[in-house]
Design an enzyme around this catalytic site. Structure first.
Site, short mmCIF file in Angstrom:
data_model
loop_
_atom_site.label_atom_id
_atom_site.label_comp_id
_atom_site.label_asym_id
_atom_site.label_seq_id
_atom_site.Cartn_x
_atom_site.Cartn_y
_atom_site.Cartn_z
N TYR A 249 -0.51 -22.66 9.63
CA TYR A 249 -0.64 -22.41 8.19
C TYR A 249 0.68 -21.91 7.60
O TYR A 249 1.30 -20.99 8.11
CB TYR A 249 -1.75 -21.39 7.92
CG TYR A 249 -1.79 -20.96 6.46
CD1 TYR A 249 -2.32 -21.80 5.48
CD2 TYR A 249 -1.25 -19.74 6.05
CE1 TYR A 249 -2.34 -21.43 4.15
CE2 TYR A 249 -1.26 -19.36 4.73
CZ TYR A 249 -1.81 -20.21 3.78
OH TYR A 249 -1.82 -19.85 2.46
N HIS B 239 4.75 -20.74 -7.64
CA HIS B 239 4.11 -19.43 -7.69
C HIS B 239 4.81 -18.48 -8.66
O HIS B 239 4.31 -17.38 -8.91
CB HIS B 239 4.06 -18.81 -6.29
CG HIS B 239 3.03 -19.42 -5.39
ND1 HIS B 239 2.82 -20.78 -5.28
CD2 HIS B 239 2.12 -18.86 -4.55
CE1 HIS B 239 1.86 -21.03 -4.42
NE2 HIS B 239 1.41 -19.87 -3.96
N ASN C 129 4.80 -13.05 0.39
CA ASN C 129 3.47 -12.66 0.84
C ASN C 129 3.43 -11.17 1.16
O ASN C 129 4.09 -10.73 2.10
CB ASN C 129 3.10 -13.48 2.08
CG ASN C 129 1.61 -13.73 2.21
OD1 ASN C 129 1.13 -14.01 3.29
ND2 ASN C 129 0.88 -13.64 1.12
N TYR D 19 -11.96 28.74 -19.30
CA TYR D 19 -11.78 27.94 -18.08
C TYR D 19 -10.41 27.29 -18.00
O TYR D 19 -9.86 27.10 -16.91
CB TYR D 19 -12.85 26.85 -18.01
CG TYR D 19 -14.25 27.32 -17.75
CD1 TYR D 19 -14.54 28.68 -17.59
CD2 TYR D 19 -15.30 26.42 -17.65
CE1 TYR D 19 -15.83 29.11 -17.35
CE2 TYR D 19 -16.60 26.84 -17.41
CZ TYR D 19 -16.86 28.19 -17.26
OH TYR D 19 -18.14 28.61 -17.02
N ARG E 28 -8.42 30.23 -16.56
CA ARG E 28 -8.99 30.84 -15.36
C ARG E 28 -9.14 29.84 -14.22
O ARG E 28 -9.00 30.18 -13.05
CB ARG E 28 -10.37 31.44 -15.71
CG ARG E 28 -10.89 32.38 -14.67
CD ARG E 28 -12.36 32.73 -14.81
NE ARG E 28 -12.91 32.63 -16.15
CZ ARG E 28 -14.22 32.60 -16.39
NH1 ARG E 28 -15.08 32.64 -15.39
NH2 ARG E 28 -14.67 32.51 -17.62
N PHE F 107 -2.37 -8.91 3.75
CA PHE F 107 -1.81 -9.02 2.40
C PHE F 107 -2.76 -8.48 1.33
O PHE F 107 -2.37 -8.32 0.18
CB PHE F 107 -1.51 -10.49 2.07
CG PHE F 107 -2.65 -11.42 2.40
CD1 PHE F 107 -3.86 -11.34 1.73
CD2 PHE F 107 -2.51 -12.37 3.40
CE1 PHE F 107 -4.91 -12.19 2.03
CE2 PHE F 107 -3.56 -13.23 3.71
CZ PHE F 107 -4.77 -13.13 3.02
N GLU G 271 -9.37 -17.51 -2.04
CA GLU G 271 -9.14 -16.08 -2.25
C GLU G 271 -10.29 -15.56 -3.11
O GLU G 271 -10.15 -15.38 -4.32
CB GLU G 271 -7.78 -15.87 -2.90
CG GLU G 271 -6.65 -16.41 -2.04
CD GLU G 271 -5.34 -16.59 -2.79
OE1 GLU G 271 -5.28 -16.21 -3.98
OE2 GLU G 271 -4.39 -17.13 -2.21
#
Length: 662
Positions: free
Chosen positions: A164, A194, A307, A395, A398, A444, A529
């Site tokens: 791959y 990409h 990647n 508060y 404190r 990844f 994905e």
């Protein structure tokens, strides 16, 4: 012969120039002439003489006088822009943003190096690399591991094994086998296709962090990149050649594919790139100006560059470090407010916190004691109300150890996740040289840093939420016993009225930003994905939340210092007086209404640069030395967090710097 790279209406042109004989006007005319020559309609110009233009540097945006000699005002191979009169700026030209001008003005080429091996990078180191304080080199061990992993890839290519991303397509195309003759083209196509991000580019500092972190991951030796290519990446980093990386487009699943692809695109000489020398220009020109050549990708190398979770994690490093800085300083700001509001220090008693021994809570209580202990640091303000009938405070004063404390613990937890992530191999497939094979997996996936950064945003937001309520107490005369909105002649003057509104607006915006992004997922890549982390947005919004927190605390710091003006001539403790003096060195008292935004910004800068912490830290350390015996911890409830004590009775020193101070 000197040469200059000139931008005209979207075109970058290389213009040679005879040294000593040519002017800036000549350079502009020659660039326009070359531009016209490349256009079928002469670019719409009748002649060069008919064109009115001005010339300016790409770095710093400085205008150049037409009559100046070129060699007198420009360096060899400098980048300039010719702007045609009446034109809008070219749509593909990326102007230097104000923060980038600041970055350029602050940048000095570093002489020191950090050696990367993929295993020992810290969040502090990465932020320093982002600021341009160091160059990078590899350790010999890292070089050997990179060579070994590349040998596995070369063997796969030689034997034409189906693997791959090396001999196949990507994602849905994982079953498509690519012939050997097109394996290099496969990697270039991957990077180009990409590179589909959108939005503003990352700042130079953030781009530098991203590039440095990618180098660190590649140095681990599980990516299959060649040492030659990795060295070219390092050379680009050391020259501060930073590709154009849009901030949006990653879903944090198969890593940060879009931003890392833009990073790789610049390295192969395509797209835009920034350097202190050039400003923004075409990547090939920027690389050439620095004596560098574009990378020629070999099989697997495109995938090796894109990647991983490096955008999420590099931004996460900045978020963690800024969160740590503002959390420390929030204690100082709150202590000053408590003094102005004439609060009691009883809530910070050691015994109270020893019976609920959360690390962060004990740390914050210790800081408050170190700043407010009137026996150690006499306070005229505290003495003025020693015998008042008030039993306890609201508060927001404190409960600072409890509220601020969990923020410290949150930061420590997230820092652990991020530190592991920056030293992790996040590629796919992984190359295991000792086994002589590649293995596909899911390192990844950005879920770890995404979840951690969502948690960080939720935690750090509380510093702003409680700070805004303290600002309200300072501005409200029924709660503070001070003039309304901390100004005289109220009505004529509005004082801190709208500064408090700004704080409220930022806190409200944070409430929306604190919705976790990592609870969302959208299936992508044709359901390959099918679960994603949305970690890129988790990182970006965490940084926005932290910036808002810094700004709210800047407003509180200004308000607290203004409150002291109405208590004079009484003085607070020595360390808090030093903090007051620091603020007054950049912001004068608010005697009547004036333009307030610059005061908030300059005080915000004090916090970002940790100047408030630097002023107070010596007093905190001195208090520690004088109140903490040198015995080692003997019980599970006695420990330290970072470099600060969290128990009055014992101390564990955790780093060499602290040991030297003590």
């Amino acid at each position: 012969m000197p040469r200059y790279t000139v931008h005209v209406r979207g075109e970058w042109l290389a213009v040679p120039c005879q040294a000593g004989t040519n002017t800036i006007r000549w350079l502009g005319e020659e660039a326009v002439r070359r531009y016209m020559k490349n256009k079928p309609d002469n670019g719409g110009f009748a002649s060069v003489e008919a064109v009115n233009f001005f010339v300016r540097r790409c770095k710093g945006r400085g205008l150049l006088d037409h009559d100046d000699a070129v060699e007198g005002v420009l360096e060899d191979n400098e980048f300039v822009e010719v702007v045609i009169e009446g034109d809008a700026m070219s749509p593909d030209y990326i102007p230097s943003q104000p923060d980038e001008i600041y970055t350029y003005s602050k940048y000095r080429e570093p002489g020191k190096y950090i050696s990367l091996d993929g295993d020992n990078l810290t969040t502090e180191d990465l932020v320093s690399l982002g600021k341009g304080l160091y160059k990078i080199k590899l350790t010999p061990r890292a070089e050997a591991k990179v060579r070994q992993s590349r040998e596995v890839i070369e063997s796969i290519v030689k034997e034409q094994t189906v693997v791959y991303g090396i001999t196949t397509g990507f994602g849905k195309f994982a079953r498509t086998v690519i012939p050997n003759s097109k394996l290099k083209e496969l990697q270039v196509n991957l990077v180009r296709s990409h590179s589909a991000g959108v939005g503003k580019p990352l700042s130079p500092e953030r781009s530098r962090m991203l590039l440095a972190l990618r180098i660190n991951v590649l140095a681990k030796g599980y990516s299959g990149i060649s040492l030659e290519t990795l060295q070219q990446v390092i050379d680009a980093f050391n020259a501060s050649c930073l590709p154009y990386i849009p901030e949006k487009g990653t879903v944090g699943a198969s890593g940060d594919l879009a931003p890392l692809s833009h990073l790789a695109l610049g390295l192969i000489g395509e797209g835009k790139m920034w350097s202190p020398k050039s400003g923004w220009a075409d990547a090939k020109y920027v690389l050439e100006a620095h004596g560098l050549k574009p990378i020629t990708l070999k099989p697997k190398e495109g995938l090796a560059l894109i990647n991983g979770t490096q955008m999420i994690t590099s931004l996460g490093c900045e978020a963690v470090e800024r969160a740590s800085a503002i959390a420390r300083q929030a204690d100082i700001v709150a202590a000053l407010t408590l003094e102005v509001l004439k609060g009691t220090t009883k809530a910070f008693d050691t015994d109270i916190h020893s019976v609920r021994p959360h690390r962060g809570q004990m740390e914050v209580a210790f800081r408050f004691r170190s700043l407010l202990d009137s026996d150690h640091h006499p306070s005229e303000i505290a003495e003025s109300h020693r015998f008042c009938d008030r039993v306890q405070d609201a508060y927001t004063m404190r409960c600072c150890p409890q509220v601020h404390g969990v923020v410290n613990d949150t930061i420590a937890f997230v820092k652990g996740i991020i530190t592991t992530e920056i030293n992790s191999a996040t590629d796919n497939p992984m190359v295991f040289a000792d086994r002589g094979e590649t293995v596909s997996g899911g390192n990844f996936h950005g879920e770890y840093p995404a979840k951690a950064l969502d948690y960080l945003a939720i935690g750090v937001h509380e510093l702003a939420a409680i700070s805004e309520r303290r600002i309200e107490r300072l501005c409200n005369p029924s709660l503070s016993e001070l003039p309304a909105f901390l100004v005289t002649e109220g009505g004529l003057n509005s004082g801190f009225m709208i500064a408090h509104c700004t704080a409220a607006a930022l806190v409200s915006e944070n409430k929306a930003l604190c919705h976790p992004s990592s609870v969302d997922s959208l299936s992508t890549s044709a359901a390959t994905e099918d679960h994603v982390s949305m970690g890129g947005w988790a990182a970006r919004k965490a940084l926005r939340v932290i910036e808002h927190v810094e700004q709210v605390l800047a407003i509180e710091l200004l308000a607290a210092c203004q409150g002291i003006e109405f208590l004079r001539p009484l003085k607070t403790t020595t360390p808090l007086e030093k903090v007051y003096d620091l603020v007054r060195s950049v912001v004068r008292p608010w005697m009547k209404d004036r333009f307030m935004a610059p005061d908030i910004e300059v005080t915000h800068r004090l916090l970002v640069d940790q100047e408030v912490w630097k002023v107070a830290e010596p007093y905190i350390e001195k208090y520690k030395r004088e109140h903490i015996p040198e015995s080692r911890p003997t019980s599970p409830t006695a420990f330290s967090l970072g470099s600060l004590m969290v128990n009055d009775k014992c101390v564990e020193q955790e780093d060499n710097d602290v040991q030297e101070k003590l």
